[in-house]
Design a protein around this motif. Sequence first.
Motif, short mmCIF file in Angstrom:
data_model
loop_
_atom_site.label_atom_id
_atom_site.label_comp_id
_atom_site.label_asym_id
_atom_site.label_seq_id
_atom_site.Cartn_x
_atom_site.Cartn_y
_atom_site.Cartn_z
N MET A 110 2.21 -9.81 -17.62
CA MET A 110 3.55 -9.62 -17.08
C MET A 110 3.49 -9.73 -15.57
O MET A 110 2.40 -9.63 -14.98
N PRO A 111 4.63 -9.99 -14.91
CA PRO A 111 4.63 -10.19 -13.46
C PRO A 111 4.03 -9.00 -12.72
O PRO A 111 4.21 -7.84 -13.10
N LEU A 112 3.29 -9.31 -11.65
CA LEU A 112 2.67 -8.29 -10.82
C LEU A 112 3.69 -7.71 -9.86
O LEU A 112 4.44 -8.45 -9.20
N ARG A 113 3.74 -6.39 -9.78
CA ARG A 113 4.63 -5.72 -8.85
C ARG A 113 3.78 -4.80 -7.96
O ARG A 113 3.11 -3.91 -8.46
N ILE A 114 3.82 -5.05 -6.64
CA ILE A 114 3.00 -4.31 -5.71
C ILE A 114 3.90 -3.42 -4.84
O ILE A 114 4.87 -3.90 -4.25
N HIS A 115 3.58 -2.14 -4.80
CA HIS A 115 4.31 -1.18 -3.98
C HIS A 115 3.42 -0.74 -2.82
O HIS A 115 2.29 -0.30 -3.05
N VAL A 116 3.93 -0.84 -1.61
CA VAL A 116 3.27 -0.24 -0.45
C VAL A 116 4.03 1.04 -0.14
O VAL A 116 5.25 1.00 0.10
N VAL A 117 3.34 2.17 -0.16
CA VAL A 117 4.01 3.45 0.04
C VAL A 117 3.43 4.15 1.27
O VAL A 117 2.27 3.97 1.62
N ASP A 118 4.28 4.93 1.90
CA ASP A 118 3.88 5.69 3.09
C ASP A 118 3.27 7.01 2.63
O ASP A 118 4.00 7.91 2.18
N HIS A 119 1.94 7.11 2.72
CA HIS A 119 1.27 8.34 2.32
C HIS A 119 -0.06 8.44 3.04
O HIS A 119 -0.77 7.43 3.20
N VAL A 149 -9.62 -4.64 -2.40
CA VAL A 149 -9.15 -3.48 -3.16
C VAL A 149 -8.01 -3.88 -4.09
O VAL A 149 -7.94 -3.46 -5.25
N LEU A 150 -7.09 -4.73 -3.57
CA LEU A 150 -5.99 -5.21 -4.40
C LEU A 150 -6.53 -5.99 -5.60
O LEU A 150 -6.04 -5.82 -6.72
N ALA A 151 -7.54 -6.84 -5.37
CA ALA A 151 -8.12 -7.60 -6.48
C ALA A 151 -8.73 -6.67 -7.52
O ALA A 151 -8.63 -6.92 -8.73
N HIS A 152 -9.35 -5.60 -7.06
CA HIS A 152 -9.93 -4.62 -7.99
C HIS A 152 -8.83 -4.00 -8.86
O HIS A 152 -8.97 -3.87 -10.08
N GLU A 153 -7.72 -3.61 -8.23
CA GLU A 153 -6.63 -2.98 -8.98
C GLU A 153 -5.95 -3.99 -9.91
O GLU A 153 -5.54 -3.64 -11.03
N VAL A 154 -5.85 -5.25 -9.47
CA VAL A 154 -5.30 -6.28 -10.36
C VAL A 154 -6.22 -6.46 -11.56
O VAL A 154 -5.76 -6.77 -12.67
N GLY A 155 -7.52 -6.26 -11.36
CA GLY A 155 -8.46 -6.31 -12.49
C GLY A 155 -8.12 -5.25 -13.53
O GLY A 155 -8.21 -5.51 -14.74
N HIS A 156 -7.72 -4.07 -13.07
CA HIS A 156 -7.29 -3.04 -14.02
C HIS A 156 -6.03 -3.48 -14.76
O HIS A 156 -5.88 -3.22 -15.97
N VAL A 157 -5.13 -4.14 -14.04
CA VAL A 157 -3.91 -4.64 -14.68
C VAL A 157 -4.27 -5.72 -15.71
O VAL A 157 -3.76 -5.71 -16.84
N TYR A 158 -5.13 -6.64 -15.31
CA TYR A 158 -5.50 -7.76 -16.19
C TYR A 158 -6.13 -7.26 -17.49
O TYR A 158 -5.82 -7.75 -18.59
#
Length: 378
Positions: free
Chosen positions: A197-206, A238-247
């Motif tokens: 399914m389409p990837l949705r990336i959120h950048v949050v202030d934390h 890091v983003l690629a690692h998290e996309v790996g979890h999605v994949y």
Amino acid sequence: MQESIRNPDFAAKLALAYGEMLDGIRPALQRVSMRLVGEGKHAELHMRNSQTQENYVWPVKKLRLIADQSRNDALVLAPKEGAAARLVIRDRHAAMELLKAVPRIPSLGRNPGAWPKIAVLGAMAAMSLAAILFVLVPHMANRSAEYIPPQAELALGDTAYQQFTAMMGATECKSDAGDAAVTRMAAAVTQGVDLHMPLRIHVVDHPMVNAFALPGGQVVLHSALINAAETPNEVAAVLAHEVGHVYHRHSTSATIRDLATFGVVGMVFGDYLGSSVMVGMTNSLITSSHSRAAETEADEFAHQQLTRGGLPPSALGDMFRRMQAEGSGQDLGVMRHFSSHPEMSARIEASEAAGLGSGAGPQVLNDAEWAALRAMCN
């Protein structure tokens, strides 16, 4: 059981006393006279109903005390284990004489031989619960993640994201230039990948240095992680690692596993439909509580995609190594989890090995794009 009746005058004394009986059939107390007949283990308690003139005979060796009564002004006896009938003796003198004559009446339900059985049954129940939580639930969660409908997965991810923002007080950052930088970075690490399914990336202030994946193709990057990175390639790693979890649908499996686990635990301890289910599930995702095998799969996916996008896989190891060095005394979220992982050194070495011969490589973002990404939450 006692071998003789200690008080030879007991029969005469007790014949003048009365008790109240519940025969287990009629819901009313019935007045009975009492007399002890015989001696030793052959003694019998004879009773006669004052109204109906019915006679009852209870062998003394089978008498049982009824313990834990709400009132302590009466002696309550049962004729044998499992019997419904009860004899209530409120006359203090008669009760004392009976206890003197029969000093070793066991309490109903207090069977010392039952404790080993209870312990064995308790151990078996604990083992069964452990097998359900640590074997059956993870196996079913991994299989179920492949068949969950897209709408259900999207709903799980949206609910988890809303729970996260409410629980952590995080706000999403938006800017045209920053969003364009995120899109460019995502395109670089997803080349040739067919996500379910389409990837949705959120950048949050934390302020927590963190990144995590949610069901439904969602990835969350904290502003503190972006600011902690020295190069855009480290954020891309890091983003690629998290996309790996999605994949690999690790987050979906983890969500199903946690829902099932909290449901099982809730049925045992309560609150099986309460808010603790979603709070616990979301907290598990935020802290990246994935298995070692899942982390390895996500690392390998990141190495592959960084190489495919012309980026150095060693950037993932660079990020991990610096977080290890700078992690002392800091709240680093997922990086704290990574830095304390017993296999972290091996994972850093694997990232470096995957990048051998690739060199430093170009940065995924130019200076203006990198500045826009870092300025998204300012």
